[in-house]
Design an enzyme around this catalytic site. Structure first.
Site, short mmCIF file in Angstrom:
data_model
loop_
_atom_site.label_atom_id
_atom_site.label_comp_id
_atom_site.label_asym_id
_atom_site.label_seq_id
_atom_site.Cartn_x
_atom_site.Cartn_y
_atom_site.Cartn_z
N ASP A 35 0.82 -1.21 0.00
CA ASP A 35 0.00 0.00 0.00
C ASP A 35 0.85 1.26 0.00
O ASP A 35 1.37 1.66 1.05
CB ASP A 35 -0.92 -0.03 1.25
CG ASP A 35 -1.78 1.21 1.34
OD1 ASP A 35 -2.30 1.48 2.46
OD2 ASP A 35 -1.94 1.91 0.33
N SER A 199 -1.55 16.59 -11.40
CA SER A 199 -1.78 16.39 -12.83
C SER A 199 -2.27 17.71 -13.43
O SER A 199 -3.09 18.39 -12.81
CB SER A 199 -2.85 15.30 -13.05
OG SER A 199 -3.33 15.33 -14.39
C1 LIG Z 1 -11.52 4.77 -0.14
C2 LIG Z 1 -11.10 5.99 0.60
N1 LIG Z 1 -11.96 6.92 1.08
N2 LIG Z 1 -11.22 7.83 1.70
C3 LIG Z 1 -11.84 8.96 2.35
C4 LIG Z 1 -9.90 7.51 1.60
C5 LIG Z 1 -8.76 8.29 2.13
C6 LIG Z 1 -9.81 6.35 0.91
C7 LIG Z 1 -8.58 5.62 0.60
C8 LIG Z 1 -8.41 4.47 1.60
O1 LIG Z 1 -9.04 4.46 2.64
N3 LIG Z 1 -7.55 3.54 1.20
C9 LIG Z 1 -7.24 2.39 1.93
C10 LIG Z 1 -8.18 1.69 2.66
C11 LIG Z 1 -7.76 0.56 3.36
C12 LIG Z 1 -6.43 0.17 3.32
C13 LIG Z 1 -5.55 0.92 2.55
N4 LIG Z 1 -5.95 2.00 1.88
#
Ligand SMILES: Cc1nn(C)c(C)c1CC(=O)Nc1ccccn1
Length: 329
Positions: A35, A199
């Site tokens: 990640d 971007s």
């Molecule tokens: C989907 C999403 N909504 N919001 C506000 C954010 C910041 C995300 C991204 C996110 O949470 N990614 C994630 C989730 C679980 C494990 C690793 N990365």
């Protein structure tokens, strides 16, 4: 100096990409989600309640002759989608491909939220963000990449995620056979601990690029491409039958015909997300309507170039030059 490569396999609908790692002596094999949007290496462990483990492999520090408890250290992480986990910390040997870090901070989970319990194939996360946002207290720990960097030919890693097929993470080298054309480079803003970049613009289908800065992060741990609401509306205004479906929590549209491509700029180059990648997944068994791979970033504060964007490209995460490189493949 070394280099390394490891294969990552796509889950159904490319919801996440899981990669094997080994921890401890003798090696304990786990499969985790690499990640670039976080910086903790945490794993399911024998310290968790049995009810919270449903099929995952667990790390048992007591079964490793090289584990050493980091006394007094704890960690707790909450991701943007609301999922979370927490626990304590061990130093142990971690191997990815042919690269080994002898004293890597391994964050053993004691608690995980249901999103993780209900994901049987994922045994934890390996953060590839900047160590400045590692959650270990009282002393934040280094990521695997930060620890292995000094042994690499060059301090970078690359991602080659694919649609419905195994991809790869390479450490310490750029494989010229992995991409075509030129790599478009853009500076990274790591002030928030992410691989952030801006971007210069976007286009829908074959139209010319519109000047509209999009500031976001390259995030392998997020499934979709989350963009400003105005851009998402502009895109779906060109998709027949597209509508925001609050019960689904996003834009849905008929799975046929294939929607238009989405193009975003990287410096003076472009990245094309093919329309069939925007068809993220059918929402009904008759496969009539599909959930979009492009959705709004409302409430996050920045855009997220997740797997829907990353799997179109070969991407270089260059910590030496503090830059991101995007290339077609
Ligand atoms: C989907 C999403 N909504 N919001 C506000 C954010 C910041 C995300 C991204 C996110 O949470 N990614 C994630 C989730 C679980 C494990 C690793 N990365």
């Amino acid at each position: 100096r070394q280099t390394g490569t490891v294969e990552t396999d796509a889950e159904k609908h490319d919801v996440e990409y899981l990669t094997p790692i080994s921890i401890g002596t003798p090696p304990q094999d786990l499969i985790v989600d690499f990640d670039t949007g976080s910086s903790d290496l945490w794993v399911f462990s024998t310290e968790m309640a049995a009810k919270d483990i449903k099929g995952q492999a667990v790390y048992d520090p007591n079964n490793s002759s090289t584990s050493e408890k980091l006394q007094g250290s704890t960690w707790q992480i909450t991701y943007g989608d609301g999922s979370s986990s927490s626990g304590d910390v061990y130093l142990d040997t971690v191997t990815i491909g042919n690269l080994t870090v002898p004293n890597q901070a391994v964050e053993a989970a004691k608690k995980v939220s249901d999103e993780f319990t209900d994901d049987p194939n994922n045994d934890g996360l390996l953060g590839l963000g900047f160590s400045s946002i590692n959650t270990v207290q009282p002393t934040p720990q280094n990521t695997f990449f930060d620890n292995v960097k000094k042994n690499l030919d060059t301090p970078l890693f690359t991602t080659d995620l694919k649609h419905g097929a195994p991809g790869s993470y390479n450490f310490g080298y750029i494989d010229p056979a992995a991409y075509i054309g030129n790599i478009s480079w853009t500076p990274v803003d790591n002030s928030q601990g992410f691989w952030g970049f801006t971007s210069p613009g976007y286009a829908v289908g074959t139209e010319t690029l519109r000047n509209h800065s999009i500031s976001g992060i390259a995030d392998t741990g997020t499934t979709l491409l989350l963009l400003p609401k105005s851009i998402v509306k502009a895109y779906y205004s060109e998709v027949q039958g597209a509508q925001y479906d609050s019960s689904q929590g996003g834009y849905v549209f008929p799975c046929s015909p294939t929607p238009p491509d989405f193009v975003f700029g990287v410096n003076n180059g472009i990245v094309t997300v093919p329309g069939d990648m925007v068809l993220y997944a059918p929402i009904d068994s008759a496969n009539q309507n599909c959930f979009g791979g492009i959705q709004s970033d409302t409430g996050i504060g920045f855009s997220i170039f997740g797997d829907v964007a990353l799997k179109t490209s070969f991407v270089v995460f260059d910590a030496g030059g503090l830059q991101l490189g995007w290339a077609a493949k």
